[in-house]
Design a protein around this motif. Structure first.
Motif: not given
Length: 77
Positions: A6-29
């Motif tokens: 499973r994917i675990v995201a630490d939203r407190a650490r996220c800086v909103g760069a969007g690399q995840c969305v660019l890499t796998a838009p079907e899995l991240f937003d």
């Protein structure tokens, strides 16, 4: 028992760069409110594993991780 990833995201650490969305838009937003990561998939299938690993690697803040979750196929209904 089997192991599901499973994917675990630490939203407190996220800086909103969007690399995840660019890499796998079907899995991240990204949240429209604050631009932080939103995980769209509960589990990671074999077909998506390489994309998720790349997204984890590319995340500039280290906010993403891939974790194992043990599942019991007999308890699933």
């Amino acid at each position: 028992m089997s192991t599901e990833l499973r994917i675990v995201a630490d939203r407190a650490r996220c800086v909103g760069a969007g690399q995840c969305v660019l890499t796998a838009p079907e899995l991240f937003d990204q949240s429209e409110d604050d631009g932080m990561v939103v995980v769209l998939a509960d589990g990671v299938g074999e077909d998506d594993l390489d994309k998720v690993r790349e997204a984890v690697h590319l995340c500039p803040s280290g906010a993403l991780a891939l974790k194992a979750r043990e599942t019991d196929p007999l308890s699933a209904t």
